[in-house]
Motif scaffolding. Structure first.
Motif, PDB file in Angstrom:
ATOM      1  N   LEU A  67      26.949   0.922  13.894  1.00  0.00           N
ATOM      2  CA  LEU A  67      25.621   1.124  14.475  1.00  0.00           C
ATOM      3  C   LEU A  67      25.167  -0.087  15.276  1.00  0.00           C
ATOM      4  CD1 LEU A  67      23.949   2.686  11.322  1.00  0.00           C
ATOM      5  CD2 LEU A  67      24.546   3.890  13.439  1.00  0.00           C
ATOM      6  N   GLU A  68      24.369   0.186  16.276  1.00  0.00           N
ATOM      7  CA  GLU A  68      23.760  -0.855  17.098  1.00  0.00           C
ATOM      8  C   GLU A  68      22.257  -0.841  16.879  1.00  0.00           C
ATOM      9  OE1 GLU A  68      25.475  -2.987  18.989  1.00  0.00           O
ATOM     10  OE2 GLU A  68      27.375  -2.024  18.514  1.00  0.00           O
ATOM     11  N   LEU A  69      21.597  -1.886  17.310  1.00  0.00           N
ATOM     12  CA  LEU A  69      20.141  -1.957  17.252  1.00  0.00           C
ATOM     13  C   LEU A  69      19.551  -0.727  17.926  1.00  0.00           C
ATOM     14  CD1 LEU A  69      17.647  -3.731  16.558  1.00  0.00           C
ATOM     15  CD2 LEU A  69      17.798  -4.617  18.894  1.00  0.00           C
ATOM     16  N   GLY A  70      18.638  -0.074  17.244  1.00  0.00           N
ATOM     17  CA  GLY A  70      17.970   1.081  17.813  1.00  0.00           C
ATOM     18  C   GLY A  70      18.617   2.414  17.498  1.00  0.00           C
ATOM     19  N   ASP A  71      19.784   2.406  16.851  1.00  0.00           N
ATOM     20  CA  ASP A  71      20.494   3.654  16.571  1.00  0.00           C
ATOM     21  C   ASP A  71      19.875   4.483  15.450  1.00  0.00           C
ATOM     22  OD1 ASP A  71      22.389   3.309  18.544  1.00  0.00           O
ATOM     23  OD2 ASP A  71      23.975   2.641  17.189  1.00  0.00           O
ATOM     24  N   CYS A  72      19.333   3.819  14.422  1.00  0.00           N
ATOM     25  CA  CYS A  72      18.898   4.558  13.233  1.00  0.00           C
ATOM     26  C   CYS A  72      17.686   3.915  12.587  1.00  0.00           C
ATOM     27  CB  CYS A  72      20.029   4.626  12.209  1.00  0.00           C
ATOM     28  SG  CYS A  72      20.373   3.055  11.391  1.00  0.00           S
ATOM     29  N   HIS A  73      17.068   4.664  11.688  1.00  0.00           N
ATOM     30  CA  HIS A  73      16.112   4.087  10.750  1.00  0.00           C
ATOM     31  C   HIS A  73      16.906   3.750   9.501  1.00  0.00           C
ATOM     32  CE1 HIS A  73      12.375   6.228  12.574  1.00  0.00           C
ATOM     33  NE2 HIS A  73      12.621   5.064  13.142  1.00  0.00           N
ATOM     34  N   THR A  74      16.640   2.615   8.908  1.00  0.00           N
ATOM     35  CA  THR A  74      17.318   2.198   7.697  1.00  0.00           C
ATOM     36  C   THR A  74      16.278   2.018   6.601  1.00  0.00           C
ATOM     37  OG1 THR A  74      18.946   1.003   9.029  1.00  0.00           O
ATOM     38  CG2 THR A  74      18.873   0.497   6.684  1.00  0.00           C
ATOM     39  N   ILE A  75      16.456   2.748   5.516  1.00  0.00           N
ATOM     40  CA  ILE A  75      15.547   2.703   4.377  1.00  0.00           C
ATOM     41  C   ILE A  75      16.363   2.233   3.185  1.00  0.00           C
ATOM     42  CG2 ILE A  75      14.002   4.053   2.908  1.00  0.00           C
ATOM     43  CD1 ILE A  75      14.015   6.126   5.358  1.00  0.00           C
ATOM     44  N   ARG A  76      15.958   1.112   2.589  1.00  0.00           N
ATOM     45  CA  ARG A  76      16.744   0.552   1.499  1.00  0.00           C
ATOM     46  C   ARG A  76      15.873   0.309   0.276  1.00  0.00           C
ATOM     47  NH1 ARG A  76      21.334  -3.332   4.153  1.00  0.00           N
ATOM     48  NH2 ARG A  76      22.157  -3.140   2.045  1.00  0.00           N
ATOM     49  N   ASN A  77      16.482   0.517  -0.886  1.00  0.00           N
ATOM     50  CA  ASN A  77      15.830   0.183  -2.146  1.00  0.00           C
ATOM     51  C   ASN A  77      16.914  -0.038  -3.200  1.00  0.00           C
ATOM     52  OD1 ASN A  77      16.656   2.715  -3.195  1.00  0.00           O
ATOM     53  ND2 ASN A  77      14.665   3.648  -2.904  1.00  0.00           N
ATOM     54  N   ALA A  78      16.502  -0.406  -4.400  1.00  0.00           N
ATOM     55  CA  ALA A  78      17.466  -0.603  -5.485  1.00  0.00           C
ATOM     56  C   ALA A  78      18.157   0.719  -5.781  1.00  0.00           C
ATOM     57  CB  ALA A  78      16.759  -1.136  -6.727  1.00  0.00           C
ATOM     58  N   GLY A  79      19.452   0.761  -5.588  1.00  0.00           N
ATOM     59  CA  GLY A  79      20.246   1.951  -5.854  1.00  0.00           C
ATOM     60  C   GLY A  79      20.362   2.919  -4.703  1.00  0.00           C
ATOM     61  N   GLY A  80      19.521   2.793  -3.695  1.00  0.00           N
ATOM     62  CA  GLY A  80      19.536   3.757  -2.600  1.00  0.00           C
ATOM     63  C   GLY A  80      19.068   5.132  -3.050  1.00  0.00           C
ATOM     64  N   VAL A  81      18.307   5.177  -4.133  1.00  0.00           N
ATOM     65  CA  VAL A  81      17.869   6.454  -4.685  1.00  0.00           C
ATOM     66  C   VAL A  81      16.711   7.029  -3.876  1.00  0.00           C
ATOM     67  CG1 VAL A  81      18.685   5.978  -7.023  1.00  0.00           C
ATOM     68  CG2 VAL A  81      16.372   5.342  -6.391  1.00  0.00           C
ATOM     69  N   VAL A  82      16.609   8.328  -3.874  1.00  0.00           N
ATOM     70  CA  VAL A  82      15.532   9.002  -3.155  1.00  0.00           C
ATOM     71  C   VAL A  82      14.328   9.107  -4.081  1.00  0.00           C
ATOM     72  CG1 VAL A  82      14.821  11.116  -1.990  1.00  0.00           C
ATOM     73  CG2 VAL A  82      17.114  10.201  -1.629  1.00  0.00           C
ATOM     74  N   THR A  83      13.386   8.228  -3.862  1.00  0.00           N
ATOM     75  CA  THR A  83      12.131   8.176  -4.611  1.00  0.00           C
ATOM     76  C   THR A  83      11.024   8.786  -3.766  1.00  0.00           C
ATOM     77  OG1 THR A  83      11.617   6.029  -3.666  1.00  0.00           O
ATOM     78  CG2 THR A  83      12.862   6.019  -5.741  1.00  0.00           C
ATOM     79  N   ASP A  84       9.825   8.870  -4.308  1.00  0.00           N
ATOM     80  CA  ASP A  84       8.686   9.353  -3.528  1.00  0.00           C
ATOM     81  C   ASP A  84       8.470   8.502  -2.282  1.00  0.00           C
ATOM     82  OD1 ASP A  84       8.186  11.418  -5.298  1.00  0.00           O
ATOM     83  OD2 ASP A  84       6.517  10.408  -6.308  1.00  0.00           O
TER      84      ASP A  84
END
Length: 182
Positions: A67-84
């Motif tokens: 990926l390059e700058l501007g390609d995606c949104h990156t959402i990170r958290n502990a575990g990469g789990v889908v939280t609220d």
């Protein structure tokens, strides 16, 4: 293998002779800004994809995914789990900024494999207040990827749930292993 240019730290976390780690980061930003040229992008990701991944420092998502700058949104958290909160970010990403695909990335050797909800109880005992959030620890990384995919696919807030794929990143080889939805 040490990274970040093999920094030497003192016991209090300060970088020897250069102040704190935050001071070093601010200094690095000043050097970055000196050569910075506005790329003329807006906040809409070019590839219309949001990547949800663990915050683990061993995951260099842009390099690992090409990926390059501007390609995606990156959402990170502990575990990469889908939280609220991840659903909140994905909803904004899709509804306000045009993403259509979701890529979920967990990894081998995740710290959440070693925690339990007892972590919350220990925090409550220590500080006198129960955290409002769940630890979201898991014992089976593949199964947690499936659970995260299901949370995305069933969220009423998300417009685009047909292109949701989950992976486990191997921290020893750098390879992704795709997880079937179930």
């Amino acid at each position: 293998m040490s990274t970040s240019r093999s920094l030497s730290s003192s016991p209090n976390g300060a970088i020897s002779g250069q102040g704190t780690v935050t001071d070093r980061l601010v200094e690095a930003n000043q050097a970055y800004a000196a050569d910075f040229v506005d790329p003329g992008m807006d906040a809409r990701p070019v590839l219309k994809v949001a990547v949800v991944a663990c915050m683990d420092a061993r995951l260099d998502l842009h390099d690992a995914l090409g990926l390059e700058l501007g390609d995606c949104h990156t959402i990170r958290n502990a575990g990469g789990v889908v939280t609220d909160d991840v659903i909140r970010s994905l909803t904004i990403s899709q509804r306000a900024l045009g993403t259509r695909s979701v890529v979920l990335i967990h990894h081998t050797g995740c710290g959440l494999l070693t925690l339990t909800e007892d972590f919350r109880h220990e925090l409550e005992d220590e500080v006198g207040q129960r955290p409002s959030w769940a630890v979201e620890a898991f014992r089976d990384v593949d199964q947690d990827v499936r659970q995260s995919m299901q949370r995305v696919r069933t969220s009423p807030f998300l417009l685009h749930t047909d292109d949701v794929r989950g992976f486990v990143f191997d921290v020893k080889t750098g390879l992704l292993h795709e997880i079937d939805a179930a």
